[in-house]
Design a protein around this motif. Structure first.
Motif, PDB file in Angstrom:
ATOM      1  N   LEU A  75      14.110  27.390 -15.194  1.00  0.00           N
ATOM      2  CA  LEU A  75      14.281  28.186 -16.407  1.00  0.00           C
ATOM      3  C   LEU A  75      13.220  29.278 -16.431  1.00  0.00           C
ATOM      4  O   LEU A  75      12.025  28.996 -16.570  1.00  0.00           O
ATOM      5  CB  LEU A  75      14.146  27.287 -17.645  1.00  0.00           C
ATOM      6  N   LEU A  76      13.661  30.533 -16.286  1.00  0.00           N
ATOM      7  CA  LEU A  76      12.752  31.684 -16.218  1.00  0.00           C
ATOM      8  C   LEU A  76      13.050  32.704 -17.306  1.00  0.00           C
ATOM      9  O   LEU A  76      12.724  33.879 -17.156  1.00  0.00           O
ATOM     10  CB  LEU A  76      12.861  32.352 -14.844  1.00  0.00           C
ATOM     11  N   ALA A  77      13.671  32.275 -18.394  1.00  0.00           N
ATOM     12  CA  ALA A  77      14.045  33.201 -19.457  1.00  0.00           C
ATOM     13  C   ALA A  77      12.808  33.749 -20.173  1.00  0.00           C
ATOM     14  O   ALA A  77      11.735  33.154 -20.139  1.00  0.00           O
ATOM     15  CB  ALA A  77      14.955  32.498 -20.466  1.00  0.00           C
ATOM     16  N   HIS A  78      12.980  34.932 -20.781  1.00  0.00           N
ATOM     17  CA  HIS A  78      11.927  35.558 -21.599  1.00  0.00           C
ATOM     18  C   HIS A  78      10.657  35.821 -20.795  1.00  0.00           C
ATOM     19  O   HIS A  78       9.549  35.525 -21.236  1.00  0.00           O
ATOM     20  CB  HIS A  78      11.586  34.687 -22.815  1.00  0.00           C
ATOM     21  N   ASN A  79      10.812  36.371 -19.596  1.00  0.00           N
ATOM     22  CA  ASN A  79       9.669  36.782 -18.788  1.00  0.00           C
ATOM     23  C   ASN A  79       9.775  38.271 -18.484  1.00  0.00           C
ATOM     24  O   ASN A  79      10.483  39.004 -19.187  1.00  0.00           O
ATOM     25  CB  ASN A  79       9.597  35.946 -17.509  1.00  0.00           C
ATOM     26  N   ARG A  80       9.083  38.733 -17.426  1.00  0.00           N
ATOM     27  CA  ARG A  80       9.077  40.148 -17.066  1.00  0.00           C
ATOM     28  C   ARG A  80       9.407  40.337 -15.589  1.00  0.00           C
ATOM     29  O   ARG A  80       8.805  41.164 -14.897  1.00  0.00           O
ATOM     30  CB  ARG A  80       7.713  40.762 -17.382  1.00  0.00           C
ATOM     31  N   VAL A  81      10.362  39.573 -15.129  1.00  0.00           N
ATOM     32  CA  VAL A  81      10.788  39.666 -13.733  1.00  0.00           C
ATOM     33  C   VAL A  81      11.789  40.815 -13.631  1.00  0.00           C
ATOM     34  O   VAL A  81      12.979  40.648 -13.911  1.00  0.00           O
ATOM     35  CB  VAL A  81      11.422  38.346 -13.254  1.00  0.00           C
ATOM     36  N   HIS A  82      11.320  41.995 -13.229  1.00  0.00           N
ATOM     37  CA  HIS A  82      12.155  43.200 -13.214  1.00  0.00           C
ATOM     38  C   HIS A  82      12.921  43.385 -11.917  1.00  0.00           C
ATOM     39  O   HIS A  82      13.827  44.220 -11.856  1.00  0.00           O
ATOM     40  CB  HIS A  82      11.290  44.431 -13.478  1.00  0.00           C
ATOM     41  N   ALA A  83      12.568  42.639 -10.874  1.00  0.00           N
ATOM     42  CA  ALA A  83      13.231  42.797  -9.575  1.00  0.00           C
ATOM     43  C   ALA A  83      13.241  41.459  -8.842  1.00  0.00           C
ATOM     44  O   ALA A  83      12.313  40.657  -8.977  1.00  0.00           O
ATOM     45  CB  ALA A  83      12.528  43.855  -8.732  1.00  0.00           C
ATOM     46  N   LEU A  84      14.302  41.252  -8.060  1.00  0.00           N
ATOM     47  CA  LEU A  84      14.419  40.051  -7.230  1.00  0.00           C
ATOM     48  C   LEU A  84      14.499  40.479  -5.769  1.00  0.00           C
ATOM     49  O   LEU A  84      15.498  41.059  -5.342  1.00  0.00           O
ATOM     50  CB  LEU A  84      15.663  39.250  -7.602  1.00  0.00           C
ATOM     51  N   PRO A  85      13.472  40.226  -4.968  1.00  0.00           N
ATOM     52  CA  PRO A  85      13.467  40.632  -3.553  1.00  0.00           C
ATOM     53  C   PRO A  85      14.285  39.662  -2.716  1.00  0.00           C
ATOM     54  O   PRO A  85      14.761  38.633  -3.214  1.00  0.00           O
ATOM     55  CB  PRO A  85      11.979  40.553  -3.203  1.00  0.00           C
ATOM     56  N   PRO A  86      14.452  39.947  -1.431  1.00  0.00           N
ATOM     57  CA  PRO A  86      15.162  39.007  -0.555  1.00  0.00           C
ATOM     58  C   PRO A  86      14.472  37.647  -0.525  1.00  0.00           C
ATOM     59  O   PRO A  86      13.242  37.563  -0.491  1.00  0.00           O
ATOM     60  CB  PRO A  86      15.104  39.690   0.818  1.00  0.00           C
ATOM     61  N   GLY A  87      15.260  36.584  -0.541  1.00  0.00           N
ATOM     62  CA  GLY A  87      14.701  35.238  -0.480  1.00  0.00           C
ATOM     63  C   GLY A  87      13.794  34.911  -1.640  1.00  0.00           C
ATOM     64  O   GLY A  87      12.794  34.211  -1.465  1.00  0.00           O
ATOM     65  N   ALA A  88      14.137  35.359  -2.823  1.00  0.00           N
ATOM     66  CA  ALA A  88      13.266  35.160  -3.993  1.00  0.00           C
ATOM     67  C   ALA A  88      13.110  33.693  -4.346  1.00  0.00           C
ATOM     68  O   ALA A  88      12.117  33.311  -4.992  1.00  0.00           O
ATOM     69  CB  ALA A  88      13.823  35.920  -5.194  1.00  0.00           C
ATOM     70  N   PHE A  89      14.052  32.850  -3.916  1.00  0.00           N
ATOM     71  CA  PHE A  89      14.013  31.429  -4.302  1.00  0.00           C
ATOM     72  C   PHE A  89      13.933  30.529  -3.077  1.00  0.00           C
ATOM     73  O   PHE A  89      14.491  29.433  -3.070  1.00  0.00           O
ATOM     74  CB  PHE A  89      15.244  31.096  -5.145  1.00  0.00           C
ATOM     75  N   VAL A  90      13.240  31.001  -2.071  1.00  0.00           N
ATOM     76  CA  VAL A  90      13.115  30.237  -0.839  1.00  0.00           C
ATOM     77  C   VAL A  90      12.474  28.879  -1.126  1.00  0.00           C
ATOM     78  O   VAL A  90      11.513  28.766  -1.881  1.00  0.00           O
ATOM     79  CB  VAL A  90      12.286  31.029   0.204  1.00  0.00           C
ATOM     80  N   GLY A  91      13.032  27.851  -0.534  1.00  0.00           N
ATOM     81  CA  GLY A  91      12.534  26.494  -0.728  1.00  0.00           C
ATOM     82  C   GLY A  91      13.313  25.699  -1.748  1.00  0.00           C
ATOM     83  O   GLY A  91      13.329  24.469  -1.702  1.00  0.00           O
ATOM     84  N   ALA A  92      13.981  26.372  -2.666  1.00  0.00           N
ATOM     85  CA  ALA A  92      14.702  25.681  -3.741  1.00  0.00           C
ATOM     86  C   ALA A  92      16.180  25.541  -3.399  1.00  0.00           C
ATOM     87  O   ALA A  92      17.047  25.859  -4.215  1.00  0.00           O
ATOM     88  CB  ALA A  92      14.510  26.423  -5.052  1.00  0.00           C
TER      89      ALA A  92
END
Length: 301
Positions: A75-92
């Motif tokens: 759950l990453l709601a209400h943050n300031r993540v303005h961009a998602l690079p390649p492999g942003a969720f590596v490991g999950a």
């Protein structure tokens, strides 16, 4: 008469035996809890048993590091993540639910979600997305719920969604979509909920695929009766469901993929053939003129 030693020994033994499970279990429980938090919980998040990592409302500018297969819901709601690079969720790679709503998200790389083969629910609502790259969701074959509501999308290409055979709910409401691209919904055979309200629908030829789809699938879009055109002037506030296919007879038929292949294949070939014919004709003309010139010169001699 029992000695004092024997008189207090049994209670002492009972006390020792009664407290043994507490001594034995406490370190084990602490070790298991500590191990789960160390191996599976990102440092910036609060984690709960079952693999939920709650990182909402922590002013994060990027996806937290330290993700592992133990995280099932992020759950990453209400943050300031303005961009998602390649492999942003590596490991999950065991992630089932991902919430990125209300981040001011503007850019998503085409390979940002690679590796999330098990993901079932993805919430990208209430962001600032204007376009999505081809292949953005193509790897999410297990996806069943996708929300793109309340963004700034002016066009959504079929190549962005790809074929999602298990997608049951798609939310596109409150964007800037004047129409849906041809083929966008054809790769979603399981779709039974489609949110479309709050878009500036333009009742022209580009709306033909959506109107046809709504007639064939009345249940997935229960709000279809309230979807109205905002332009052109003479059709303003006309419901989308009021347009039969006959209303689009004046529109040029789009070419099928097979026809497009033929056109693109024959175009260069025909151009090269025409060029070769022109060169051959020019050479023949020059040869004829040269021969006539030689014959005239021989006559003079």
């Amino acid at each position: 008469m029992l000695s004092p030693f024997l008189s207090w020994r049994p209670p002492l033994l009972l006390l020792l035996l009664s407290r043994w499970p507490v001594w034995a279990q406490a370190p084990v429980a602490a070790t298991l809890t500590g191990t789960w938090r160390t191996l599976n919980c990102p440092e910036a998040c609060a984690c709960a048993p079952g693999g939920q990592a709650n990182c909402s409302g922590r002013a994060l500018h990027a996806v937290p590091a330290g993700l592992s297969p133990g995280v099932r819901a992020l759950l990453l709601a209400h943050n300031r993540v303005h961009a998602l690079p390649p492999g942003a969720f590596v490991g999950a790679y065991a992630l089932l639910r991902l919430d990125l709503s209300e981040n001011g998200l503007r850019w998503v790389h085409a390979r940002a979600f690679w590796g999330l083969d098990a993901l079932q629910r993805l919430d990208l609502s209430a962001n600032q997305l204007e376009a999505l790259a081809p292949g953005t969701f193509a790897s999410l074959r297990a996806l069943s719920d996708l929300s793109l509501a309340d963004n700034r999308l002016v066009r959504l290409e079929p190549t962005a969604l790809g074929a999602l055979p298990l997608l049951r709910a798609l939310s596109l409401q409150d964007n800037e979509l004047p129409a849906l691209a041809p083929g966008l919904l054809s790769g979603l055979p399981a779709l039974n909920s489609l949110g479309l309200r709050g878009n500036p629908w333009v009742c022209g030829c580009a709306l033909r695929p959506l109107c046809a789809w709504l007639r064939r699938h009345p249940r997935p879009a229960p709000e279809a009766e309230t979807l109205l055109c905002v332009s052109p002037g003479r059709l303003t506030l006309s419901p989308l469901t009021a347009f039969p296919d006959a209303a689009f007879r004046h529109c040029a038929q789009s070419l099928a993929p097979r026809d497009l292949v033929v056109v693109y294949a024959l175009g260069p070939v025909s151009f090269l053939a025409s060029l070769a014919a022109c060169l051959a004709l020019g050479s023949l003309l020059v040869a004829c003129r040269t021969r006539r010139g030689c014959a005239a010169a021989g006559g003079d001699l």
